[in-house]
Design an enzyme around this catalytic site. Structure first.
Site, short mmCIF file in Angstrom:
data_model
loop_
_atom_site.label_atom_id
_atom_site.label_comp_id
_atom_site.label_asym_id
_atom_site.label_seq_id
_atom_site.Cartn_x
_atom_site.Cartn_y
_atom_site.Cartn_z
N GLU A 513 1.13 -1.42 0.12
CA GLU A 513 -0.11 -0.23 -0.19
C GLU A 513 1.11 1.32 0.48
O GLU A 513 0.42 2.18 -0.85
CB GLU A 513 -0.93 -0.22 1.43
CG GLU A 513 -1.95 -0.92 1.44
CD GLU A 513 -3.00 -0.60 -0.21
OE1 GLU A 513 -2.94 0.00 -0.72
OE2 GLU A 513 -3.32 -2.51 -0.90
N HIS A 516 1.82 1.90 -3.18
CA HIS A 516 0.49 3.23 -4.24
C HIS A 516 1.17 4.51 -3.97
O HIS A 516 0.80 5.86 -4.00
CB HIS A 516 -1.20 2.31 -3.27
CG HIS A 516 -1.34 1.76 -4.57
ND1 HIS A 516 -1.36 1.29 -5.43
CD2 HIS A 516 -1.64 0.64 -3.70
CE1 HIS A 516 -2.16 -0.28 -5.97
NE2 HIS A 516 -2.07 -0.80 -4.93
ZN LIG Z 1 -2.76 -2.20 -4.42
#
Ligand SMILES: [Zn+2]
Length: 725
Positions: A513, A516
């Site tokens: 994450e 991202h």
């Molecule tokens: Zn992802």
């Protein structure tokens, strides 16, 4: 991950002004705007009417009330529509500035409120917020559709697009123009009125058929549960599993002594590794395999034929040979042929691994006196025994080395420091929506402020499942806003006074994450519609999966994986065991995903008028073609069979399931590039930051990748990482 910003709802996006890098004005015709042109744009009221005055324009959760959202969304939509209307009706000849850039600046109030609202309906919702969501989301969809299909707006954009080579546009402007034009065309803006009406009709039929598919599948999955009347048939299940099966039976009003084994959405079922009774395994597997093919009200096959044909028709109307050609035209892979070639390229390696794994399982069966060879119903049962024999990995042995703040600050942040020069400082002066949320200022290598990062780790009843990243504020060169980014996840919260330990997979998810988050925070684009994570489905998971690689880099692991009590580093033998275990059974794990992706492609590469009426025959032929390429689909069937493949028939991922493997290829290939070029260095980090992570969708994805790696991505590093080579 989910991106809920308005930018991702439409390529026609948002807000705001960077005079410093403004390009020379470009006009199609040197027409003068009449001075009298002064469109009326309504003024918003309330807390979302203006940008927040907090640092980074962070949402001020100390002042936002639930009652603020609905009026702000409605006003935001009205303002956005008025702004777009003013652009469309501008009497001046279209220019990039008065049309595309104006569109990029439009909708700022809506994006402000919606970023916060959608974050909360996912991470910290309640009945009131859900009700507001139900009331406002159709209005938002309608607003977006009316803009995408606005004929006057499209005419201006088309004028510019047709003259694009003469406009002297900067590369990012040309990209914004091209993508906006193409997105409108993909949504039907270039069609005749009659064809527009036909498209609207097809879209509406598709939408109700997809909903119907979802409902039938949900019922079929529920009805498909296996009912067992003999407790002995459940041998091998834990006491908790048996109690759950007993309760499920009672909930369904079945007599005492009945047990219900509920079904999960996949072909393989989570109880199969434990069930020692082969007949029970076979019965459970048969229930799963045929859940949607029983000739009853839940049978989905007739619906699938209709859906496939309607999608092919839609593609044809929009000028594409097949639905897959339509769907992939704005993706990195670009064509179904490219995606298919990619998937089929690793069939031989995968098939060889499947054969070898099956041989191992058959040897184990024989050793235990079994007079049969392994079937899909047995696979997980024997694979689990082998896994235990070979690796004997106990999560409780690993967790003491994974204290969450340590993983975050000395692992995830440390890796970002080594690669990109970022540093982090926790701050307590920014209001949050829940006391579990922590906030950090992110500083760039030169010490300047780069972004705000929010971290919301613990599972809550009012949080959606899974983990994701999104933005409260987007990076936007026009307005000069810097990214405000959050990661949300569902790790198990420790009891009060207990250390906050997470699993190895949780730690991996943190790196994922944050990948991202980096894609959002390192974004450096002028136009918001092509900034940050506003990228294709087969690209957006590349930065996140790529970032996972650094968790096990020796210098990163040594920096964070320390015993929470003693500070001792995680023993090398334990690390080696974890790494070895990660390549176990990959012929199955990758095989079931790859086979499902191929089925998806096979169904969406049918030209209109050629959809077969026999779903099973078509599926059988598609799987046989894979076996001819070396796979063993009789042993490793698709993760989702055609008739219960919700990703592709229920919405979202039609002709897109390959993206999971595609982005995995990119992530391993990029990491291999690092290894070939000196490893985890600041210079290599800067290189991928310059070529990929700061670029959003400002360039063609393949060009970006070549600029990074100097070559096309190869599937070999992925196969190696999976232990298949
Ligand atoms: Zn992802």
């Amino acid at each position: 991950m989910r991106n809920l910003s308005l930018v991702s709802l439409s390529a026609l996006a948002l807000a705001g002004c960077a005079a410093s890098n403004a390009q020379p004005a470009s006009t199609v015709a040197a027409a003068e705007a009449p001075a009298a042109y002064a469109p009326v744009i309504p003024k918003g009221t309330g807390i979302f009417a203006e940008p927040s005055t907090l640092p980074f324009q962070a949402p001020d959760f100390s002042k936002i009330q639930e009652s603020d959202y609905e009026p702000a969304i409605e006003q935001g939509i009205a303002i956005w529509l008025a702004e777009v209307d003013a652009i469309a009706n501008n009497p001046a000849a279209p220019t990039f500035e008065n049309t595309l850039e104006a569109l990029e600046r439009s909708g700022s109030m809506l994006s402000r409120v919606y970023a916060v609202f959608s974050a909360l309906t996912s991470a910290n919702t309640n009945d009131n917020l859900d009700a507001i969501d139900s009331r406002t989301s159709p209005k938002l969809t309608a607003a977006r559709d009316s803009i995408t299909l606005n004929p006057k707006l499209f005419a201006r954009i088309k004028t510019l697009y047709d003259a694009r080579d003469t406009l002297n546009l900067a590369p990012d402007q040309l990209q914004v123009l091209t993508l906006t034009y193409e997105n409108m065309v993909r949504n039907g803006a270039n069609l005749s009125d009659a064809d527009k009406a036909a498209l609207t009709e097809i879209n509406s039929q598709l939408s109700s058929l997809q909903t119907e598919f979802g409902q039938k599948l949900t019922k079929g999955t529920k009805d498909g549960a296996l009912v067992v009347n003999d407790r002995k048939a459940l041998a091998g299940l834990s006491a908790a599993d048996i109690a759950a099966a007993e309760k499920a039976a009672a909930d369904r009003g079945l007599p005492k002594g009945s047990y219900v084994l509920s079904m999960q959405n996949t072909t393989q079922q989570p109880l199969l590794p434990s069930l020692t009774n082969r007949a029970t395994r076979q019965a459970l597997f048969e229930k799963a395999w045929n859940r949607s093919e029983r000739g009853d009200a839940n049978d989905t096959r007739a619906l699938i034929v209709k859906l496939a044909e309607l999608r092919a028709k839609k593609a044809k109307l929009l000028g594409f040979d097949t639905y897959a050609a339509y769907s992939l035209s704005d993706q990195m892979a670009k064509t179904p042929e490219k995606a298919l070639t990619f998937l089929e390229s690793f069939a031989p390696a995968l098939g060889a691994a499947q054969k070898k794994d099956a041989d191992d399982l058959n040897a184990l069966i024989k050793k235990q006196g079994g007079k049969f060879t392994v079937t899909p119903a047995d696979w997980d049962y024997y694979a689990e025994q082998l896994r235990k024999q070979r690796y004997a990995l106990d999560q409780n042995e690993v967790k003491p080395y994974l204290e969450i703040t340590n993983v975050l600050e000395n692992g995830v942040f440390f890796a970002a420091n080594q690669l990109y020069g970022l540093t982090f400082k926790k701050r307590t002066d920014i209001p949050v929506y829940h006391p579990d949320v922590t906030v950090y200022t992110v500083y760039d290598a030169d010490g300047s402020e780069l972004a705000l990062f929010y971290f919301d780790p613990w599972k809550r009843d009012n949080k959606s499942g899974g983990a994701w990243m999104s933005n409260f504020v987007d990076q936007n060169g026009l307005t000069g806003t810097k990214p405000v980014v959050f990661n949300v996840s569902n790790y198990t919260k420790p009891a009060p006074g207990q250390p906050a330990l997470v699993t190895w997979d949780d730690a991996n998810t943190m790196f994922h994450e944050f990948g991202h988050a980096l894609h959002g925070m390192l974004s450096n684009q002028r136009y918001p519609s092509i900034a940050g994570t506003n990228t294709a489905r087969d690209f957006v998971e590349f930065p996140s999966q790529f970032n996972e690689n650094f968790m096990t880099e020796p210098k990163v692991l040594a920096n964070f994986a320390k015993h929470y009590k003693t500070g001792e580093p995680m023993p090398a033998a334990l690390v080696a065991k974890i790494e070895k275990a990660s390549t176990f059974n990959q012929g199955y794990a990758l095989g079931e995903v790859m086979t499902a992706a191929l089925l998806d492609m096979k169904w969406h590469t049918l030209p209109a008028g050629s959809t077969p009426s026999d779903v099973n025959a078509y599926e059988k032929a598609a799987l046989a073609a894979l076996d001819a390429k070396g796979l063993h689909t009789e042993l490793v069937p698709p993760r989702y069979r055609t008739s219960y493949f919700r990703h592709i028939w229920g919405g979202g991922y039609a002709a897109g399931y390959y993206a999971y493997s595609w982005t995995e290829m990119l992530d391993h290939d990029a990491y291999a590039w690092f290894k070939e070029n000196g490893g985890m260095t600041r210079a290599n980090g800067q290189h991928i930051r310059d070529t990929i992570l700061s670029k959003g969708h400002s360039q063609d994805y393949s060009v970006m990748y070549r600029n990074f790696a100097g070559r096309e991505p190869s599937v070999e590093p992925m196969l190696k990482a999976r232990g298949l080579k």
